[in-house]
Scaffold this motif. Sequence first.
Motif, short mmCIF file in Angstrom:
data_model
loop_
_atom_site.label_atom_id
_atom_site.label_comp_id
_atom_site.label_asym_id
_atom_site.label_seq_id
_atom_site.Cartn_x
_atom_site.Cartn_y
_atom_site.Cartn_z
N VAL A 105 -1.66 52.73 109.60
CA VAL A 105 -1.37 53.98 110.30
C VAL A 105 -0.97 55.01 109.25
O VAL A 105 -0.62 54.65 108.12
CB VAL A 105 -0.24 53.81 111.35
CG1 VAL A 105 -0.72 52.96 112.53
CG2 VAL A 105 0.99 53.19 110.72
N PRO A 106 -1.02 56.31 109.59
CA PRO A 106 -0.69 57.34 108.59
C PRO A 106 0.69 57.18 107.95
O PRO A 106 0.87 57.51 106.78
CB PRO A 106 -0.78 58.64 109.40
CG PRO A 106 -1.80 58.35 110.44
CD PRO A 106 -1.58 56.91 110.82
N VAL A 115 -5.58 57.68 99.07
CA VAL A 115 -6.05 56.79 100.11
C VAL A 115 -7.53 56.50 99.85
O VAL A 115 -8.38 57.38 99.96
CB VAL A 115 -5.85 57.41 101.51
CG1 VAL A 115 -6.29 56.41 102.58
CG2 VAL A 115 -4.39 57.79 101.72
N LYS A 116 -7.81 55.26 99.50
CA LYS A 116 -9.17 54.86 99.11
C LYS A 116 -9.87 54.20 100.30
O LYS A 116 -9.39 53.21 100.83
CB LYS A 116 -9.09 53.87 97.94
CG LYS A 116 -10.42 53.28 97.51
CD LYS A 116 -10.23 52.33 96.34
CE LYS A 116 -11.52 51.67 95.91
NZ LYS A 116 -11.98 50.65 96.87
N GLY A 117 -10.99 54.77 100.68
CA GLY A 117 -11.77 54.17 101.75
C GLY A 117 -11.96 55.04 102.98
O GLY A 117 -12.46 54.57 103.99
N ILE A 118 -11.59 56.33 102.88
CA ILE A 118 -11.86 57.24 104.00
C ILE A 118 -13.35 57.53 104.04
O ILE A 118 -13.94 57.92 103.04
CB ILE A 118 -11.04 58.53 103.85
CG1 ILE A 118 -9.55 58.24 103.99
CG2 ILE A 118 -11.48 59.58 104.88
CD1 ILE A 118 -8.65 59.42 103.75
N GLN A 119 -13.97 57.35 105.21
CA GLN A 119 -15.42 57.49 105.32
C GLN A 119 -15.86 58.45 106.42
O GLN A 119 -17.06 58.60 106.66
CB GLN A 119 -16.04 56.11 105.56
CG GLN A 119 -15.76 55.15 104.42
CD GLN A 119 -16.05 53.70 104.78
OE1 GLN A 119 -17.20 53.30 104.86
NE2 GLN A 119 -15.00 52.93 105.02
N SER A 120 -14.92 59.10 107.08
CA SER A 120 -15.30 60.03 108.13
C SER A 120 -14.45 61.30 108.05
O SER A 120 -13.29 61.24 107.63
CB SER A 120 -15.12 59.40 109.52
OG SER A 120 -13.74 59.28 109.82
N ALA A 132 -10.27 61.90 107.49
CA ALA A 132 -9.75 62.80 106.44
C ALA A 132 -8.78 63.81 107.04
O ALA A 132 -7.72 64.08 106.49
CB ALA A 132 -10.91 63.51 105.75
N ASP A 133 -9.15 64.38 108.20
CA ASP A 133 -8.24 65.31 108.89
C ASP A 133 -6.95 64.63 109.28
O ASP A 133 -5.86 65.20 109.15
CB ASP A 133 -8.92 65.89 110.14
CG ASP A 133 -10.03 66.87 109.80
OD1 ASP A 133 -10.03 67.41 108.67
OD2 ASP A 133 -10.90 67.08 110.66
#
Length: 245
Positions: free
Chosen positions: A218-219, A235-240, A244-245
Amino acid sequence: MPYYTSNEEHPIDILNIKGLEAKVKAHMDKGAFGYIREGAEDEWTMRENTRSFEDKHIVPRVLRGISHADLSTSIFGIPLKTPVIEAPSAAHGLAHMKGEVDTAIGAAKAGTLFAMSTYGSTKLEDAAAACPGAPQFFQIYMSKDDGFNEFLIRKAVKAGVKAIIMTVDSTLGGYREEDIATKFQFPLPMPNLAAYGAADGKGKNISEIYAAAKQDFVPSDVKKLKDMSGLPVIVKGIQSPEDAD
């Protein structure tokens, strides 16, 4: 049967990555090479990542009065000679006895940044001590055990790392068909795990190691690592775009 890892020390001629890969394959244990090279299932994602990267183009500029290109840049105020950094990856000791120590030294000599993995074959403090003053990041696979997370973060801060990389897209082991075919299990211990307890990863496959990893991110976990370390957290692995928002 004991695992043989190379201790060779000599210059090598590198024409391109494909040729280098072939040389490594010829001198490395089949299972260990497969672990390093492979992707999950039919490797669609790995191929698509490469294809997508090839879609990126550098636009050449001319008539700029430049005779020598300057590739230097910076990240978090850290000067680098090149915009290419050494991303975290596990178990460099599979390829060479000195493992991440030599990787760190190589990155430092190139004037770039080395990122140490939780699942490295070398103690993170040893990799840092190998090239004093060179910038390094530490990548953490957060555990279900917060005591382990705090232990690793304290070690990383003490070693002088400049940022924490928080991996969030690898909470379970993929269906790695080559590992299954070769029955690959890590033949060497992972000292960063062993420093905390008896489970050092040796004799396990990647899915078994991931079993101890945190899945329910979680954030607030980002803030938790920020508060633990006092360092920037990537943060490694954001894909959308939504994530990101």
